[in-house]
Design a protein around this motif. Sequence first.
Motif, PDB file in Angstrom:
ATOM      1  N   GLN A   1     -11.663   7.166  -7.438  1.00  0.00           N
ATOM      2  CA  GLN A   1     -12.160   5.934  -6.820  1.00  0.00           C
ATOM      3  C   GLN A   1     -11.068   4.865  -6.752  1.00  0.00           C
ATOM      4  OE1 GLN A   1     -15.468   6.370  -5.892  1.00  0.00           O
ATOM      5  NE2 GLN A   1     -15.148   8.360  -6.859  1.00  0.00           N
ATOM      6  N   GLY A   2      -9.989   5.082  -7.478  1.00  0.00           N
ATOM      7  CA  GLY A   2      -8.887   4.128  -7.535  1.00  0.00           C
ATOM      8  C   GLY A   2      -8.466   3.894  -8.967  1.00  0.00           C
ATOM      9  N   ASP A   3      -7.253   3.385  -9.145  1.00  0.00           N
ATOM     10  CA  ASP A   3      -6.726   3.177 -10.488  1.00  0.00           C
ATOM     11  C   ASP A   3      -7.578   2.218 -11.312  1.00  0.00           C
ATOM     12  OD1 ASP A   3      -4.690   4.883  -9.929  1.00  0.00           O
ATOM     13  OD2 ASP A   3      -3.105   3.370  -9.880  1.00  0.00           O
TER      14      ASP A   3
ATOM     15  N   TYR B   1     -10.592   2.278 -11.692  1.00  0.00           N
ATOM     16  CA  TYR B   1     -11.710   3.012 -12.277  1.00  0.00           C
ATOM     17  C   TYR B   1     -11.258   4.071 -13.286  1.00  0.00           C
ATOM     18  CZ  TYR B   1     -14.447   0.894  -8.545  1.00  0.00           C
ATOM     19  OH  TYR B   1     -15.065  -0.005  -7.714  1.00  0.00           O
ATOM     20  N   ALA B   2      -9.982   4.124 -13.578  1.00  0.00           N
ATOM     21  CA  ALA B   2      -9.510   5.051 -14.606  1.00  0.00           C
ATOM     22  C   ALA B   2     -10.113   4.667 -15.953  1.00  0.00           C
ATOM     23  CB  ALA B   2      -7.986   5.030 -14.666  1.00  0.00           C
ATOM     24  N   SER B   3     -10.045   5.570 -16.903  1.00  0.00           N
ATOM     25  CA  SER B   3     -10.579   5.285 -18.235  1.00  0.00           C
ATOM     26  C   SER B   3      -9.692   4.311 -19.003  1.00  0.00           C
ATOM     27  CB  SER B   3     -10.717   6.587 -19.034  1.00  0.00           C
ATOM     28  OG  SER B   3     -11.585   7.480 -18.380  1.00  0.00           O
ATOM     29  N   GLN B   4      -8.394   4.341 -18.754  1.00  0.00           N
ATOM     30  CA  GLN B   4      -7.470   3.515 -19.538  1.00  0.00           C
ATOM     31  C   GLN B   4      -7.761   2.022 -19.449  1.00  0.00           C
ATOM     32  OE1 GLN B   4      -3.351   4.786 -19.862  1.00  0.00           O
ATOM     33  NE2 GLN B   4      -2.668   2.757 -19.242  1.00  0.00           N
ATOM     34  N   PRO B   5      -8.033   1.453 -18.270  1.00  0.00           N
ATOM     35  CA  PRO B   5      -8.350   0.020 -18.243  1.00  0.00           C
ATOM     36  C   PRO B   5      -9.566  -0.349 -19.078  1.00  0.00           C
ATOM     37  CG  PRO B   5      -7.835   0.811 -16.039  1.00  0.00           C
ATOM     38  CD  PRO B   5      -7.957   2.021 -16.913  1.00  0.00           C
ATOM     39  N   LEU B   6     -10.477   0.600 -19.272  1.00  0.00           N
ATOM     40  CA  LEU B   6     -11.695   0.335 -20.038  1.00  0.00           C
ATOM     41  C   LEU B   6     -11.523   0.611 -21.523  1.00  0.00           C
ATOM     42  CD1 LEU B   6     -14.762  -0.317 -20.021  1.00  0.00           C
ATOM     43  CD2 LEU B   6     -15.153   2.126 -19.587  1.00  0.00           C
ATOM     44  N   LEU B   7     -10.913   1.776 -21.852  1.00  0.00           N
ATOM     45  CA  LEU B   7     -10.889   2.234 -23.244  1.00  0.00           C
ATOM     46  C   LEU B   7      -9.508   2.204 -23.885  1.00  0.00           C
ATOM     47  CD1 LEU B   7     -13.357   5.245 -22.896  1.00  0.00           C
ATOM     48  CD2 LEU B   7     -13.803   3.042 -23.992  1.00  0.00           C
ATOM     49  N   GLY B   8      -8.439   2.146 -23.099  1.00  0.00           N
ATOM     50  CA  GLY B   8      -7.098   2.021 -23.674  1.00  0.00           C
ATOM     51  C   GLY B   8      -6.161   3.170 -23.399  1.00  0.00           C
ATOM     52  N   ALA B   9      -6.694   4.361 -23.092  1.00  0.00           N
ATOM     53  CA  ALA B   9      -5.857   5.521 -22.777  1.00  0.00           C
ATOM     54  C   ALA B   9      -6.633   6.400 -21.810  1.00  0.00           C
ATOM     55  CB  ALA B   9      -5.477   6.292 -24.036  1.00  0.00           C
TER      56      ALA B   9
ATOM     57  N   ASP C   1      -5.781  12.348 -24.677  1.00  0.00           N
ATOM     58  CA  ASP C   1      -5.482  11.179 -23.840  1.00  0.00           C
ATOM     59  C   ASP C   1      -4.126  10.612 -24.244  1.00  0.00           C
ATOM     60  OD1 ASP C   1      -8.081  11.474 -22.938  1.00  0.00           O
ATOM     61  OD2 ASP C   1      -8.868   9.782 -24.105  1.00  0.00           O
ATOM     62  N   TYR C   2      -3.541   9.861 -23.299  1.00  0.00           N
ATOM     63  CA  TYR C   2      -2.357   9.082 -23.669  1.00  0.00           C
ATOM     64  C   TYR C   2      -2.289   7.842 -22.782  1.00  0.00           C
ATOM     65  CZ  TYR C   2       1.221   9.814 -19.948  1.00  0.00           C
ATOM     66  OH  TYR C   2       1.974   9.779 -18.795  1.00  0.00           O
ATOM     67  N   VAL C   3      -1.374   6.939 -23.096  1.00  0.00           N
ATOM     68  CA  VAL C   3      -1.239   5.698 -22.352  1.00  0.00           C
ATOM     69  C   VAL C   3      -0.344   5.950 -21.144  1.00  0.00           C
ATOM     70  CG1 VAL C   3      -0.509   3.296 -22.423  1.00  0.00           C
ATOM     71  CG2 VAL C   3      -1.549   4.341 -24.444  1.00  0.00           C
ATOM     72  N   TRP C   4      -0.955   5.952 -19.967  1.00  0.00           N
ATOM     73  CA  TRP C   4      -0.198   6.150 -18.726  1.00  0.00           C
ATOM     74  C   TRP C   4       0.575   4.868 -18.402  1.00  0.00           C
ATOM     75  CZ3 TRP C   4      -0.738  10.567 -15.344  1.00  0.00           C
ATOM     76  CH2 TRP C   4      -1.593  11.544 -15.856  1.00  0.00           C
ATOM     77  N   PRO C   5       1.885   4.963 -18.158  1.00  0.00           N
ATOM     78  CA  PRO C   5       2.687   3.739 -17.966  1.00  0.00           C
ATOM     79  C   PRO C   5       2.316   2.956 -16.720  1.00  0.00           C
ATOM     80  CG  PRO C   5       3.983   5.717 -17.506  1.00  0.00           C
ATOM     81  CD  PRO C   5       2.701   6.186 -18.120  1.00  0.00           C
ATOM     82  N   ASP C   6       1.719   3.609 -15.723  1.00  0.00           N
ATOM     83  CA  ASP C   6       1.441   2.918 -14.461  1.00  0.00           C
ATOM     84  C   ASP C   6      -0.031   2.558 -14.292  1.00  0.00           C
ATOM     85  OD1 ASP C   6       4.111   3.075 -13.804  1.00  0.00           O
ATOM     86  OD2 ASP C   6       3.898   4.956 -12.727  1.00  0.00           O
ATOM     87  N   LEU C   7      -0.806   2.637 -15.376  1.00  0.00           N
ATOM     88  CA  LEU C   7      -2.187   2.172 -15.355  1.00  0.00           C
ATOM     89  C   LEU C   7      -2.298   0.882 -16.174  1.00  0.00           C
ATOM     90  CD1 LEU C   7      -4.280   5.448 -15.810  1.00  0.00           C
ATOM     91  CD2 LEU C   7      -3.974   4.109 -13.719  1.00  0.00           C
ATOM     92  N   TYR C   8      -3.339   0.133 -15.892  1.00  0.00           N
ATOM     93  CA  TYR C   8      -3.552  -1.152 -16.557  1.00  0.00           C
ATOM     94  C   TYR C   8      -3.629  -0.970 -18.070  1.00  0.00           C
ATOM     95  CZ  TYR C   8      -5.783  -5.598 -17.797  1.00  0.00           C
ATOM     96  OH  TYR C   8      -6.090  -6.813 -18.351  1.00  0.00           O
ATOM     97  N   LYS C   9      -2.960  -1.862 -18.778  1.00  0.00           N
ATOM     98  CA  LYS C   9      -3.022  -1.885 -20.232  1.00  0.00           C
ATOM     99  C   LYS C   9      -3.667  -3.200 -20.645  1.00  0.00           C
ATOM    100  CE  LYS C   9       1.353   0.662 -20.542  1.00  0.00           C
ATOM    101  NZ  LYS C   9       1.611   0.601 -19.101  1.00  0.00           N
TER     102      LYS C   9
END
Length: 754
Positions: free
Chosen positions: A586-588, A590-598, A635-643
């Motif tokens: 759906q777009g970056d 909506y990734a899990s990382q912006p919500l949960l961290g990774a 999971d891991y912290v993707w460098p190009d997703l919202y932190k």
Amino acid sequence: MFRRLLASAAALVVAAAAIVFIDRAADAAAASVSITATQASNGTTTLTYRATVLKAGAIREVTMAIPAGTTGRVTSINGTVSSVTRTVLRWRPTRVTNVAVGARLAIPLYGLKLPAGGPWTLGFKSIGTAGQVITSGAGVLQPLKTYTAAVAVKATNPIPAQTTNLTYQATVTKAGTLAAVRMQLPTGATGTYSTINGTLTVDAGYATWKPKSPLNVATGARLAIPVNGVQLSRYGGTMSLTVSATTPTGTVLSTGAATIAFIAPPAEMPVLAAAGFASPPAGCPDTWPTTSAENAKPGTGDWVIPTSMNGTLAAYLTQVSASCGDSVDLKVTSGNPVSVVAYRMGYYAGLGAREIWRQDDVPTVLQEAPTTGGASADGKPLRMTSAATWSKTLSIPVDKNWVPGTYLIKISDGTSATYAPLTVRDDTGTKHALMIQQATATWQAYNSYGGVSFYTGLDTGSGRLTFDRPYNEGQGSGQYLTLEQGLVFWAESKGLDVTYWTDNDLDQYGGQLPTRAGTLFLPGHDEYYSLRMRAALSQAIAHGVNVANLGANTAYRVITFTDETRRAWDIDRYTDGYNSTTWRYQGDAYASQPLLGADYICPVLGNTLTTGSGWIFDGVPNGTALPGFIAGEVDYVWPDLYKQPGLTTLAAGTGACRSNGRAAPMHVTAYTAPSGARVLNGSTFAYGCFLVGRCPSNWTVPSPDAASQKAVATIVANITQWVSRGTIAVPADTTAAKIRVTVPKHPLQTNTQP
């Protein structure tokens, strides 16, 4: 007066040198020696020496010092150049040149390659044919000013899926006539583009700007070309965009690349109403016993089904969860009389369950085989396997004896047995310190009983899953025994104020989450989320509910419950295969990382985590090895997703991706939301199974030993106390809670897609 004539064809090769020419001081000030440097088109430097004539005469020669370390192939005009020493060059005119007092000499030297450094003080001397000094002095050579392209790209609104104006900047590194500037657009960008002071054409991911008329640009000039109306893709990231400025003949005046980040913040979610609680039905209590009081009651190990009783007997319930006052129907396929026993799962002195209700000698029938089929409204094959036509075996009343918790209903004919799971909610309106969620939607995605799961059967798997059939995993328990019983056993062994609900309840009652619990635990594998589920989780965090995701691959795939009964859910595997089933599709935002961290990276079979020194490992010696703890999926912290601001990595390790064997980083993360809610992402499946020392049988993981079990129990206690902001005090003990009965290990189906 000195006049320019034809350039000499002779060239002098200058090598690196270490001797500096020393000019005599006499009349140096009056000579007004100056030395300037300019860059030639071939990358070399031209030095021009200028001096005022102090004594008239005919020039015999001019000697000029050059910086130590200068190299190159040197030429001049109107004379020849030779070397006196490694740092002194001699120029001799090609014909008699008479000069008067006050005349200004200008001797150019071409083809030099200057060393780094400077400025340099360099001597200049002109000798006449009679041996007299015509002029002498020294000048200061400043280092040649050079330019890099220094490309930069700026955006007015660098948010994926939104419109922005971009400005491409670059420094001219070579003078010339500017005819075009070619600029790389962000990946996937579209739009109705516009610019100023020129025309713009777009092709194959590049925009080319041309001035209204050719522009002469000098070295060092700064270009700034706007590209307006850029519609960014819903997928962002850190991108390297190139810029190239050229002349009409294609000569490059500037070229380079700049990095710009397009990072999507968390997507906005719909607001869910926080509905109130109805009064408890007649015969149901206003409050329930504490966890400690409940677990002080006699337990039993009879709930365990040995593998010798695995067979064709199967059953399911017509509700995923219930509360006091409800009645739940059970459907069994056997043909033999069965006993039906309800067990509340907990600690119970290590026995793991307490018998709550039973009915013996229940007649059953051999039900018809489940059917697979169905189509969506637009004709897409759903391939849904269903046993909805099975007849009811009996109704089970959920009354005051059913203390809220997780239940396994054991159905046995004496030869074979199976479970049917049920979660009983506390709907009194009591706010508990901790809620543990059951991943029922994910259990169903991996359920292939009677035909098709999301992943297997009929080549491509199903597009609709229903709860109207038994589970074929975990002896009918779904993924409860493999991944979730451990959290329940641990929390109740500590006497925590804990309550329970399911994925289906998060969808239905999600707006109530802040009034039901202060802290939410998500289980090992809670992958499948509807929009309402995700909105409820996001809204709860914004309202101060703490979340510990003691798993990985959470909220990864997007589903839609088909109606208010929530007995089935759809998943879009038709738009773009497995890709379109994911929230990230759906777009970056909506990734899990912006919500949960990774965010999810891949499935792994089992690798060792080595403990560190942070608070999460308090009480566990630094450097303790936990073999197999990085397991299931990670999971891991993707460098190009919202932190999230303040996001920290508490623990890290590496797993081997099951699909390709490549190393996969695993990051345990934590952040504090603006509401004050604390959010932890555990990033591995293994927490729950380590707490009971029993991990899935198909993992390449050793059975967790007592030391590993104790270490993980300590880690989970630390997480509980941190994430709850200290409101949940976990009793300290010297040994991890032990389960006293032998529970079979079961294989676990996991996502094989990257």
